[in-house]
Motif scaffolding. Structure first.
Motif, PDB file in Angstrom:
ATOM      1  N   THR A  50      -3.800   8.071   4.624  1.00  0.00           N
ATOM      2  CA  THR A  50      -4.782   7.337   3.669  1.00  0.00           C
ATOM      3  C   THR A  50      -3.858   6.310   2.882  1.00  0.00           C
ATOM      4  O   THR A  50      -2.710   6.490   2.744  1.00  0.00           O
ATOM      5  N   GLY A  51      -4.319   5.456   2.252  1.00  0.00           N
ATOM      6  CA  GLY A  51      -3.635   4.533   1.456  1.00  0.00           C
ATOM      7  C   GLY A  51      -4.244   3.939   0.240  1.00  0.00           C
ATOM      8  O   GLY A  51      -5.448   3.684   0.322  1.00  0.00           O
ATOM      9  N   ILE A  64       0.728   2.289  14.800  1.00  0.00           N
ATOM     10  CA  ILE A  64      -0.200   2.392  13.610  1.00  0.00           C
ATOM     11  C   ILE A  64      -1.540   1.745  13.758  1.00  0.00           C
ATOM     12  O   ILE A  64      -1.430   0.504  14.097  1.00  0.00           O
ATOM     13  N   GLU A  65      -2.406   2.542  13.489  1.00  0.00           N
ATOM     14  CA  GLU A  65      -3.872   1.853  13.534  1.00  0.00           C
ATOM     15  C   GLU A  65      -4.598   2.199  12.357  1.00  0.00           C
ATOM     16  O   GLU A  65      -4.825   3.359  11.782  1.00  0.00           O
ATOM     17  N   GLY A  66      -5.248   1.162  11.668  1.00  0.00           N
ATOM     18  CA  GLY A  66      -5.973   1.660  10.145  1.00  0.00           C
ATOM     19  C   GLY A  66      -6.949   0.514  10.029  1.00  0.00           C
ATOM     20  O   GLY A  66      -7.302  -0.232  10.776  1.00  0.00           O
ATOM     21  N   GLU A  67      -7.906   0.782   8.988  1.00  0.00           N
ATOM     22  CA  GLU A  67      -8.887  -0.061   8.423  1.00  0.00           C
ATOM     23  C   GLU A  67      -8.965   0.215   7.077  1.00  0.00           C
ATOM     24  O   GLU A  67      -8.500   1.187   6.483  1.00  0.00           O
ATOM     25  N   TRP A 116       0.894  -1.059  -0.090  1.00  0.00           N
ATOM     26  CA  TRP A 116      -0.027  -0.060  -0.018  1.00  0.00           C
ATOM     27  C   TRP A 116       1.012   1.153  -0.048  1.00  0.00           C
ATOM     28  O   TRP A 116       1.810   1.245   0.766  1.00  0.00           O
ATOM     29  N   ASP A 117       0.577   2.116  -1.026  1.00  0.00           N
ATOM     30  CA  ASP A 117       1.234   3.452  -0.935  1.00  0.00           C
ATOM     31  C   ASP A 117       0.528   4.417   0.149  1.00  0.00           C
ATOM     32  O   ASP A 117      -0.726   4.711  -0.221  1.00  0.00           O
ATOM     33  N   GLY A 175     -12.112   0.132  -0.126  1.00  0.00           N
ATOM     34  CA  GLY A 175     -10.999  -0.444  -0.786  1.00  0.00           C
ATOM     35  C   GLY A 175      -9.710   0.131  -0.609  1.00  0.00           C
ATOM     36  O   GLY A 175      -8.585  -0.351  -1.097  1.00  0.00           O
ATOM     37  N   ASN A 176      -9.690   1.347   0.080  1.00  0.00           N
ATOM     38  CA  ASN A 176      -8.417   1.904   0.709  1.00  0.00           C
ATOM     39  C   ASN A 176      -8.192   1.788   2.025  1.00  0.00           C
ATOM     40  O   ASN A 176      -9.064   1.442   2.819  1.00  0.00           O
ATOM     41  N   LEU A 177      -7.195   2.415   2.373  1.00  0.00           N
ATOM     42  CA  LEU A 177      -6.674   2.297   3.887  1.00  0.00           C
ATOM     43  C   LEU A 177      -6.842   3.790   4.426  1.00  0.00           C
ATOM     44  O   LEU A 177      -6.632   4.829   3.655  1.00  0.00           O
ATOM     45  N   LYS A 178      -7.319   3.902   5.823  1.00  0.00           N
ATOM     46  CA  LYS A 178      -7.239   5.070   6.258  1.00  0.00           C
ATOM     47  C   LYS A 178      -6.952   4.858   7.642  1.00  0.00           C
ATOM     48  O   LYS A 178      -7.342   3.344   8.466  1.00  0.00           O
TER      49      LYS A 178
END
Length: 342
Positions: free
Chosen positions: A153-154, A129-132, A63-64, A136-139
């Protein structure tokens, strides 16, 4: 009484020994059975047909990331992989430093988290680092080891596979031997000058970035560095090939001369050393990179997984400039020739 008592002790000891031996034998057989089962399961497990857990399948991959750091957009990167049946592991690159391994990524109710120790940032405590996934993308958020909190964001990183062989255009002399035409400093602390036909970074200051951007290319460099100095060449402004005063007898590594910083190690140290003119030839096609130093290939057509620390951005699917690291130490160039791919 003494004899009878002694006899009783001896008998009891023998009986105990017998029971213990029987119990141990049964235990050994049981353990052997368990070991056999474990070995059987291990042998029968085939990574090629690995079953990916439903809850993590959309997270897996590279993921970028773009991090909002107090209003400034900085690049980052993460890779999430499945280890064994359910454990998630990976690697993370911040806006500085090198790729860092992630030993365990926790996934609970669709939200992932992991902690990473500081690297060149120093200090105590971990980065968290926490995310979900979101459409379809990461945040998510990054909390530094000093308590600062940033959002990110990713998007999925592109594969950059090329379906046809590259044809090469005409070579371009990016350094004309006279001035900084074709280049721009990254900030006002510019230490780059041209002296006697040599492009010189006199001290740690601004990086030097080409005004033109490139996709696939070959670049040939002639460079010289003083003792103890450190620099690098960023391909598309995102992937650093390290130039530094690495001792000739140092074992090759991902942080030393010729490495794609933090990712790919050269197979040999072939520097002529400080205060000598060295050559470097780099070919980048998609993600595949070849690096030759002083005529010897030290990285051969290897995949660059993601951006390295110090990248200008994380937009890996776009062309980018060539940039020379100037914020670490002095370095000189007398040739920078780039041949673009068509």
């Amino acid at each position: 009484m003494i004899k009878q008592f002694a006899y009783g002790l001896a008998f009891t000891g023998l009986l105990g020994f017998g029971l213990t031996s029987c119990q141990q034998g049964a235990s050994d057989k049981n353990n052997a059975g368990q070991d056999s089962t474990a070995q059987k399961e291990e042998v029968e497990h085939n990574p090629a047909s690995q079953t990916i857990p439903e809850e993590s399948k959309d997270l897996l991959g590279r993921w970028d990331l773009t991090v909002d750091k107090g209003g400034k957009q900085v690049p980052s990167w993460i890779e999430i992989k499945l280890s064994g049946f359910t454990t998630l592991v990976g690697a993370w690159v911040g806006d500085s430093g090198s790729s860092r391994p992630i030993s365990h990524i926790k996934l609970v109710d669709g939200k992932f988290s992991f902690a990473i120790p500081p690297q060149w940032e120093g200090g105590e405590g971990d980065f968290v680092i926490e995310g979900e996934l979101a459409a379809g993308n990461l945040k998510g958020t990054i909390t530094s080891n000093t308590g600062e909190k940033y959002t990110f964001t990713g998007v999925k990183a592109p594969y950059l596979n090329r379906t046809a062989a590259v044809s090469w255009g005409q070579p371009v002399e990016l350094f004309n031997g006279k001035d900084l035409t074709n280049w721009k400093p990254s900030n006002e602390n510019n230490k780059w000058v041209v002296k006697d036909g040599i492009l010189t970074n006199e001290a740690a200051g601004a990086n030097l970035i080409t005004e033109q951007t490139f996709e696939d290319f070959k670049v040939s460099l002639e460079y010289r560095y003083p003792e103890g100095s450190n620099s690098g060449i960023y391909l598309r402004g995102r992937y650093e090939v390290q130039i530094e005063d690495s001792p000739k007898d140092r074992h090759p590594g991902t942080l030393y001369l010729g490495a794609v910083y933090g990712f790919l190690a050269p197979n040999e140290m072939v520097t002529k050393g400080p205060n000598e003119w060295n050559t470097m030839d780099i070919t980048l096609v998609g993600r595949l990179v070849t690096v030759a130093i002083n005529g010897k290939t030290v990285i051969n057509n290897q995949e660059i997984p993601g951006i390295t620390g110090g990248a200008l951005d994380s937009k890996e699917g776009e062309p980018g400039p060539l940039y020379i690291q100037g914020d670490h130490g002095p370095i000189e160039f007398r040739k920078i020739t780039l041949t673009p791919g068509k």
